[in-house]
Design an enzyme around this catalytic site. Sequence first.
Site, PDB file in Angstrom:
ATOM      1  N   LYS A 102       0.876  -1.185  -0.019  1.00  0.00           N
ATOM      2  CA  LYS A 102      -0.080   0.142   0.035  1.00  0.00           C
ATOM      3  C   LYS A 102       0.683   1.184   0.066  1.00  0.00           C
ATOM      4  O   LYS A 102       2.013   0.926   0.362  1.00  0.00           O
ATOM      5  CB  LYS A 102      -0.976  -0.007   1.318  1.00  0.00           C
ATOM      6  CG  LYS A 102      -1.835   0.790   1.175  1.00  0.00           C
ATOM      7  CD  LYS A 102      -3.044   0.573   0.339  1.00  0.00           C
ATOM      8  CE  LYS A 102      -4.404   0.503   0.719  1.00  0.00           C
ATOM      9  NZ  LYS A 102      -5.413  -0.466   0.430  1.00  0.00           N
TER      10      LYS A 102
HETATM   11  N1  GLU Z   1      -7.512  -0.128  -2.594  1.00  0.00           N
HETATM   12  C1  GLU Z   1      -8.143  -1.278  -2.551  1.00  0.00           C
HETATM   13  C2  GLU Z   1      -8.281  -2.064  -1.506  1.00  0.00           C
HETATM   14  O1  GLU Z   1      -7.892  -1.697  -0.396  1.00  0.00           O
HETATM   15  C3  GLU Z   1      -7.935  -2.047  -3.980  1.00  0.00           C
HETATM   16  C4  GLU Z   1      -6.483  -2.602  -4.140  1.00  0.00           C
HETATM   17  C5  GLU Z   1      -6.379  -3.290  -5.354  1.00  0.00           C
HETATM   18  O2  GLU Z   1      -6.991  -3.459  -6.416  1.00  0.00           O
HETATM   19  O3  GLU Z   1      -4.867  -3.615  -5.557  1.00  0.00           O
HETATM   20  O4  GLU Z   1      -8.468  -3.481  -1.508  1.00  0.00           O
END
Ligand code: GLU
Length: 409
Positions: A102
Amino acid sequence: MQAFEATNHYFDQAAARMDLTGNMRTMMVTPDRELRVEVAIEMDSGQIGNFIGYRVQHDNARGPFKGGLRYHPHVDVDEARSLASLMTWKTAVVDLPYGGAKGGMNCDPSKLSRSELERLTRKFVQQIHDFIGPDKDIPAPDVGTDAQVMAWIMNEYAKYHGFHPACVTGKPVEYHGSAGREAATGYGVSIITRETLKILGRLVAGTTFAIQGYGNVGSYTARFLAAQGGKILAVSDAFGAVSNPDGLDIAALDAHVAAARKVVGFQGGDAGSNEQLLTMPVDVLIPAALGGVFDAAMAKEVQAKLIVEAANGPTWPEADEVFSSKGIVVVPDILANAGGVIVSYFEWVQNLQHFRWPLEQIQREQETRMVDSFTKVYEMSQRKGVSMRTAAFMLAIGRVGRARALGGI
Ligand code: GLU
């Protein structure tokens, strides 16, 4: 307690029921790599804008790092660590061949012009492009970022590495994105909610809901639940809430939000606060905004019987205990909101194959995967006599641990 500590608390609750050695535990909770980069751009005013960007790569035992990029004033390394770790467990719970990451930028995107946002995004990619890529680490949208931001990422990445649409997911459909990706998280939340209600002997039709957050996830969740006959009694955003005891007219609300950019002021409901929404008498409460919404005091006031975590990390551990002592069922984030990364995976696969799947296929395969994962988590929680959260972590830790052991340290 900070966010990463809270995530590790949930990890430890599950790990305590498995025979993990101390060293294995340390290896599984510690992020593999943490990038912190300066992102300086020229603002429209001609002044220099100074920003800090992060990318935390938590674990890649099961495949490339995967997870969103958040643009928000609260972004810091602790939050990125916590969210990266949640991605590791999320991709494992729904059995995607990914690890977890992230990142984000400490900024307020609502105060940036479109061209400032573009320069910021491109500069961020210039700083991290060697560490991301289709088989290294694949970013995606999160709070404060959208398909346009992902398009800029793909385009900037191509300047260094050539045409690789699979280097980022959540792109616009017209620019190598996937059908169904924008709606995927909310669609998944509605599927998991339906499955949980089924276990409780209920249907979505006639059930009452309150949804905190009316961005991408909250609004699609509301639409899919309302389409099944669910009564959305209240929704909110950063400016406040609107409620209607007979259920909000979601199509009319969407028309209002398209013009006003906020739910407040909607004529088809009464104005209220976020706190009123969280504590109102409804069957199902869906936090779909930021993390850390429920502390112990707030949890004591919650009247819903079921909480479905559409947001990442909305519940502090002490609130989780209050919910459990009150008999409130909590469906954890790493299961409930996994629809987004599932369709990101389908987008990645389509990009690697240079082939497009129709929406019906994407939604069908998303549903199958989510229902299967739900069933596995629910059965594990029954068999072990633990919460759905602990069961989801146990399933995920088992999968990541086996991949680590098989691949070698
Ligand atoms: N930000 C989204 C999550 O927290 C999607 C992550 C993604 O698609 O890689 O799951």
